[in-house]
Structure formats: structure tokens, C-alpha cells
Design a protein around this motif. Sequence first.
Motif, PDB file in Angstrom:
ATOM      1  N   ASN A 127      19.892  33.668  58.589  1.00  0.00           N
ATOM      2  CA  ASN A 127      21.100  32.892  58.884  1.00  0.00           C
ATOM      3  C   ASN A 127      21.429  32.941  60.387  1.00  0.00           C
ATOM      4  O   ASN A 127      22.334  33.629  60.832  1.00  0.00           O
ATOM      5  CB  ASN A 127      22.260  33.461  58.045  1.00  0.00           C
ATOM      6  CG  ASN A 127      23.596  32.770  58.266  1.00  0.00           C
ATOM      7  OD1 ASN A 127      24.641  33.409  58.182  1.00  0.00           O
ATOM      8  ND2 ASN A 127      23.595  31.489  58.557  1.00  0.00           N
ATOM      9  N   LYS A 128      20.648  32.159  61.173  1.00  0.00           N
ATOM     10  CA  LYS A 128      20.799  32.208  62.631  1.00  0.00           C
ATOM     11  C   LYS A 128      22.187  31.790  63.078  1.00  0.00           C
ATOM     12  O   LYS A 128      22.686  32.217  64.102  1.00  0.00           O
ATOM     13  CB  LYS A 128      19.729  31.340  63.289  1.00  0.00           C
ATOM     14  CG  LYS A 128      19.828  29.861  63.009  1.00  0.00           C
ATOM     15  CD  LYS A 128      18.570  29.106  63.447  1.00  0.00           C
ATOM     16  CE  LYS A 128      17.505  29.158  62.373  1.00  0.00           C
ATOM     17  NZ  LYS A 128      16.257  28.487  62.710  1.00  0.00           N
ATOM     18  N   GLU A 129      22.843  30.911  62.275  1.00  0.00           N
ATOM     19  CA  GLU A 129      24.158  30.406  62.681  1.00  0.00           C
ATOM     20  C   GLU A 129      25.174  31.545  62.842  1.00  0.00           C
ATOM     21  O   GLU A 129      26.062  31.468  63.690  1.00  0.00           O
ATOM     22  CB  GLU A 129      24.680  29.375  61.675  1.00  0.00           C
ATOM     23  CG  GLU A 129      23.843  28.087  61.590  1.00  0.00           C
ATOM     24  CD  GLU A 129      22.758  28.127  60.501  1.00  0.00           C
ATOM     25  OE1 GLU A 129      22.386  29.247  60.067  1.00  0.00           O
ATOM     26  OE2 GLU A 129      22.283  27.056  60.103  1.00  0.00           O
ATOM     27  N   ILE A 152      14.118  37.251  60.802  1.00  0.00           N
ATOM     28  CA  ILE A 152      13.275  36.574  59.814  1.00  0.00           C
ATOM     29  C   ILE A 152      12.865  35.188  60.292  1.00  0.00           C
ATOM     30  O   ILE A 152      11.804  34.688  59.924  1.00  0.00           O
ATOM     31  CB  ILE A 152      14.013  36.497  58.449  1.00  0.00           C
ATOM     32  CG1 ILE A 152      14.281  37.906  57.926  1.00  0.00           C
ATOM     33  CG2 ILE A 152      13.235  35.679  57.430  1.00  0.00           C
ATOM     34  CD1 ILE A 152      13.057  38.788  57.755  1.00  0.00           C
ATOM     35  N   ASP A 153      13.678  34.560  61.120  1.00  0.00           N
ATOM     36  CA  ASP A 153      13.291  33.285  61.712  1.00  0.00           C
ATOM     37  C   ASP A 153      11.874  33.481  62.258  1.00  0.00           C
ATOM     38  O   ASP A 153      11.610  34.483  62.945  1.00  0.00           O
ATOM     39  CB  ASP A 153      14.280  32.950  62.855  1.00  0.00           C
ATOM     40  CG  ASP A 153      14.490  31.461  63.002  1.00  0.00           C
ATOM     41  OD1 ASP A 153      13.679  30.694  62.462  1.00  0.00           O
ATOM     42  OD2 ASP A 153      15.485  31.069  63.655  1.00  0.00           O
ATOM     43  N   SER A 154      10.959  32.558  61.951  1.00  0.00           N
ATOM     44  CA  SER A 154       9.541  32.828  62.222  1.00  0.00           C
ATOM     45  C   SER A 154       9.273  33.105  63.696  1.00  0.00           C
ATOM     46  O   SER A 154       8.479  33.990  64.033  1.00  0.00           O
ATOM     47  CB  SER A 154       8.681  31.664  61.743  1.00  0.00           C
ATOM     48  OG  SER A 154       9.108  30.467  62.354  1.00  0.00           O
ATOM     49  N   MET A 224      18.020  20.731  67.737  1.00  0.00           N
ATOM     50  CA  MET A 224      19.145  21.665  67.725  1.00  0.00           C
ATOM     51  C   MET A 224      18.650  23.006  67.198  1.00  0.00           C
ATOM     52  O   MET A 224      19.125  24.058  67.641  1.00  0.00           O
ATOM     53  CB  MET A 224      20.256  21.130  66.809  1.00  0.00           C
ATOM     54  CG  MET A 224      21.517  21.956  66.831  1.00  0.00           C
ATOM     55  SD  MET A 224      22.274  21.882  68.460  1.00  0.00           S
ATOM     56  CE  MET A 224      23.373  23.254  68.371  1.00  0.00           C
ATOM     57  N   ASN A 225      17.711  22.964  66.261  1.00  0.00           N
ATOM     58  CA  ASN A 225      17.193  24.228  65.734  1.00  0.00           C
ATOM     59  C   ASN A 225      16.616  25.080  66.868  1.00  0.00           C
ATOM     60  O   ASN A 225      16.861  26.285  66.923  1.00  0.00           O
ATOM     61  CB  ASN A 225      16.136  23.962  64.659  1.00  0.00           C
ATOM     62  CG  ASN A 225      15.670  25.243  64.005  1.00  0.00           C
ATOM     63  OD1 ASN A 225      16.485  26.070  63.604  1.00  0.00           O
ATOM     64  ND2 ASN A 225      14.368  25.446  63.917  1.00  0.00           N
ATOM     65  N   LYS A 226      15.884  24.443  67.792  1.00  0.00           N
ATOM     66  CA  LYS A 226      15.315  25.222  68.900  1.00  0.00           C
ATOM     67  C   LYS A 226      16.444  25.742  69.785  1.00  0.00           C
ATOM     68  O   LYS A 226      16.374  26.828  70.347  1.00  0.00           O
ATOM     69  CB  LYS A 226      14.330  24.353  69.675  1.00  0.00           C
ATOM     70  CG  LYS A 226      13.077  25.033  70.180  1.00  0.00           C
ATOM     71  CD  LYS A 226      12.422  26.017  69.243  1.00  0.00           C
ATOM     72  CE  LYS A 226      11.925  25.467  67.946  1.00  0.00           C
ATOM     73  NZ  LYS A 226      11.421  26.519  67.012  1.00  0.00           N
ATOM     74  N   LEU A 228      19.549  26.504  68.738  1.00  0.00           N
ATOM     75  CA  LEU A 228      20.162  27.639  68.021  1.00  0.00           C
ATOM     76  C   LEU A 228      19.248  28.855  68.140  1.00  0.00           C
ATOM     77  O   LEU A 228      19.712  29.989  68.316  1.00  0.00           O
ATOM     78  CB  LEU A 228      20.381  27.291  66.542  1.00  0.00           C
ATOM     79  CG  LEU A 228      21.361  26.147  66.226  1.00  0.00           C
ATOM     80  CD1 LEU A 228      21.371  25.841  64.728  1.00  0.00           C
ATOM     81  CD2 LEU A 228      22.783  26.485  66.691  1.00  0.00           C
ATOM     82  N   GLU A 229      17.941  28.614  68.077  1.00  0.00           N
ATOM     83  CA  GLU A 229      16.981  29.726  68.167  1.00  0.00           C
ATOM     84  C   GLU A 229      16.961  30.352  69.557  1.00  0.00           C
ATOM     85  O   GLU A 229      16.742  31.558  69.696  1.00  0.00           O
ATOM     86  CB  GLU A 229      15.579  29.234  67.790  1.00  0.00           C
ATOM     87  CG  GLU A 229      15.485  28.946  66.297  1.00  0.00           C
ATOM     88  CD  GLU A 229      14.104  28.533  65.834  1.00  0.00           C
ATOM     89  OE1 GLU A 229      13.912  28.424  64.620  1.00  0.00           O
ATOM     90  OE2 GLU A 229      13.218  28.318  66.690  1.00  0.00           O
ATOM     91  N   LEU A 230      17.170  29.519  70.577  1.00  0.00           N
ATOM     92  CA  LEU A 230      17.235  30.059  71.935  1.00  0.00           C
ATOM     93  C   LEU A 230      18.419  31.030  72.046  1.00  0.00           C
ATOM     94  O   LEU A 230      18.299  32.144  72.562  1.00  0.00           O
ATOM     95  CB  LEU A 230      17.370  28.903  72.925  1.00  0.00           C
ATOM     96  CG  LEU A 230      17.498  29.298  74.376  1.00  0.00           C
ATOM     97  CD1 LEU A 230      16.416  28.610  75.197  1.00  0.00           C
ATOM     98  CD2 LEU A 230      18.855  28.930  74.945  1.00  0.00           C
TER      99      LEU A 230
HETATM  100 MG    MG Z   1      12.527  29.047  63.266  1.00  0.00          MG
END
Ligand code: MG
Length: 396
Positions: A127-129, A152-154, A224-226, A228-230
Amino acid sequence: MSAKQAVTVLGATGSIGESTLDVLARHREVFEVFAVTANTQLDKLFSICVEHQPRYAVIANTQNAEQLQLLLDKEGLKTEVLAGVKGLVAVSEHKEVDAVMAAIVGAAGLLPTMAAAQAGKKVLLANKEALVMAGALFMQAVAESGATLLPIDSEHNAIFQCLPGGFSGGLAACGIEKILLTGSGGPFRQWPVEDLNSITPEQACAHPNWSMGRKISVDSATMMNKGLELIEACWLFDISPDDIEVVIHPQSVIHSMVQYADGSTLAQMGNPDMRTPIAYGLSWPKRMDAGVKPLDLFDVARLDFERSDEQRFPCLRLAKQAFNQGGTAAATLNAANEVAVEAFLQRQIPFTAISEINERVLNGAEVVNAATLEVVIAADQAARLSAQDLLVEFSL
Ligand code: MG
Ligand code: NAD
């Protein structure tokens, strides 16, 4: 406490939840499923209970709780049903729980994920958010409680695997030059810009390499995923956006890399299957079977790399801006994005409106110090209202 590790799976009915239960079922001698949770999918949660016989099942939607309990009782299962956010928090911080898989999507995961961190659990963070919204408070809770935080995010799991053992911040001291955060670029990387407006939810959710929930699939398509991942990487590894280079890698075989001062670049590779990072998180520092096919490099044949295009996909730039602004800015951006993505999925606004709404809400919001969870949640709520107000302007 039993000798087995008791695991709570938040978001058990989702894509990550399902993959987690699959991995856990391969190792029943080591793990027991303590609790499973869902938002509304009663039938699916019931089937999961039949298969995994958890102590608790939590349904966030309180109206369904009684019905689920009746079904379970009729089946002769001892699973106890809890409801609402209170229930989610209770199974995250329960004293008999060893590990919590945080796999609720979006801001709804914040309170239970935070509760697991505060209770000193092994937190498996999908849950990166939650981290994007409340990074400082979350990392502080982990430090104070002695929780073990495993990404866990790859991409973050890959970076974690490529960092030196025991890494606790300070890239230069470890001889690290930079972190290479890879991303597939999503399904529209090569589409003519003028066609992006006509993208449908079905097209956006058909990710070329990964099978995922709808929200993260749209986030991958907007980049946006990238973004949020940053932000997630900055908090997890105590680094700044300047330490990170986003690398578009369409095959999704390399899941991210760490570049060292001696010229070495370490990469973690594998088939795009979330059971690999999930299994690594569960068994860390050991390794165990995840049910994932070994990588066949002859089948892969080639690996391509490109620079990211922030003109085409402004969300990555917005995420950097929000992290650099600090305080509640990232919570604001995240909330605006959740509203915009949902409106796109409901066919209320076009694909390109997502980044425009995100930018307008971020730039219009007052940024304050994210000193408490209440402040973060207030910023989230205010951003949701601002985004809702903007929907009419972009209405299809
Ligand atoms: Mg990911
Ligand atoms: P999903 O939509 O498939 O599942 C979401 C889960 O959250 C479901 O179990 C749902 O019941 C639950 N949920 C939704 N709203 C809720 C609410 N208001 N209250 C309580 N529970 C609620 O999503 P997913 O793809 O499994 O993603 C889950 C999280 O993992 C996201 O934060 C995502 O960014 C992250 N993640 C997913 C992947 C992937 O491959 N799917 C990869 C990396 C990170």
C-alpha cells in the motif's frame, strides 16, 4: 503463541491479496493466516475463509458483516467477523500477529497500515499510498516501535535486494551513486499524444506485463504510479528525488537497480509476478519457493531502456514537486489522483484530465507541516473536495 508466523492479509480479495494467499498456502507449515480483510466483496472473502480458516475476517463495509458471520457459522467455521476501520486496525495491531501484508488500495489503507507499524509488526508494504501520504509519520512509527518494514512493491523490493545488507540510509557512505527506478512506461508509451484523450478504462487497465488492480493499472498508464513510487523510495531508503533516475524498461524483467561508485550496477531480475517480492518479504532474510517460473533469458531475448517523458506524462514531475514541497503536499496529490482515477474509471472524465486535475489541486492547495495523522487526513479530505469540484470542468 503458536510456532507458526501469524499473518494478517489486509486487502485479501485484491490482486496482491490473492498472490499473498497463494504464497502462504505453499508454506502452511511456516505461516498461518490470522486475518483476512475486504472492502465489499463478501462472497470472495467467504471463499477465502473456507480455504484458509483465519481467526478473523474483516469487512470494511459494516452492513455486510452480519451476513458474512451467518454464512461462516452455517459452514461450521470458527472465523469471527469484525467490521469497519476499527476491525481493520484491530487485526493489524493484534498481539498475536507477527506480520501484516498491507495490500489495501489507496488512502483507505493508511490507518490499518499505520497501526501495524505502531504495534512493531513485520510490515509488508504494498500500500504505497500510505507511505506517500504520511511518510514522515510512518517512518517515525517504524523507528519508535522497532517494526520491520519490508517493501513489496516490485521496484522497491528489487532495490532492497540490491542494496548492501543492513543499509540504513546514506548512499555516499555505502559507495552508492544512484538508484535506477525502472518502469514499463505503461500501455501508451508510444501512442501519438493527440490520441491520449480517447483512451478507455479497458485500454488503461490492460497493462502489457503486470496483472494488477484497476487503480494501480491506471496509475501505471499515467505514470503516476512511478511518481508515487519515487516518493515511496525517498521515504523507504532515506534519499531524495535527485538520487533517483527513472528508467523506462518495457519488458519489466529488471525490477530496479542500484548503481555503485566502482562502476557496478546491480539489478534484480525475474518474471513479472508479484509472488516473488511477496515471498521475499515473508521469508526475509531467507528465500523460499514462490511458485514463480524461473526467468528464461533466451525467451526474454532482449532488454530495452529509454528515458522517461515528463511532457507526455506530467504526473511524474508532479510527484517530484510534491515530495520537494514536503508537508501535506504528497497527501494532497495522492487524494486528487484517487478522485480523478475513479472518475476516469467511471467514464466521467477523459484520461488526460487525470494529470490536469492533479496539477490544479496540488498547485491550489495550502501545504502545511504533516505533524499528525489528523493533519494528513484533513489535507486528503480537502484535496478530494477540490478534485470533485474540478470534475465538472472536464466532464465527458
Ligand atoms: Mg511497482
Ligand atoms: P486491488 O484493487 O486488486 O485490491 C484492493 C484491495 O483493497 C481489495 O481487497 C479491496 O477489498 C480492498 N479495499 C479497497 N478499498 C477499501 C476500503 N475503503 N477499505 C478497506 N479495504 C479496501 O488492488 P491491488 O492491485 O492488489 O493493489 C493493492 C495495493 O498494492 C495498492 O496500494 C497498490 O498500489 C499496491 N501494489 C500493487 C501491485 C500489483 O501488482 N497489484 C504492485 C505493487 C504495489
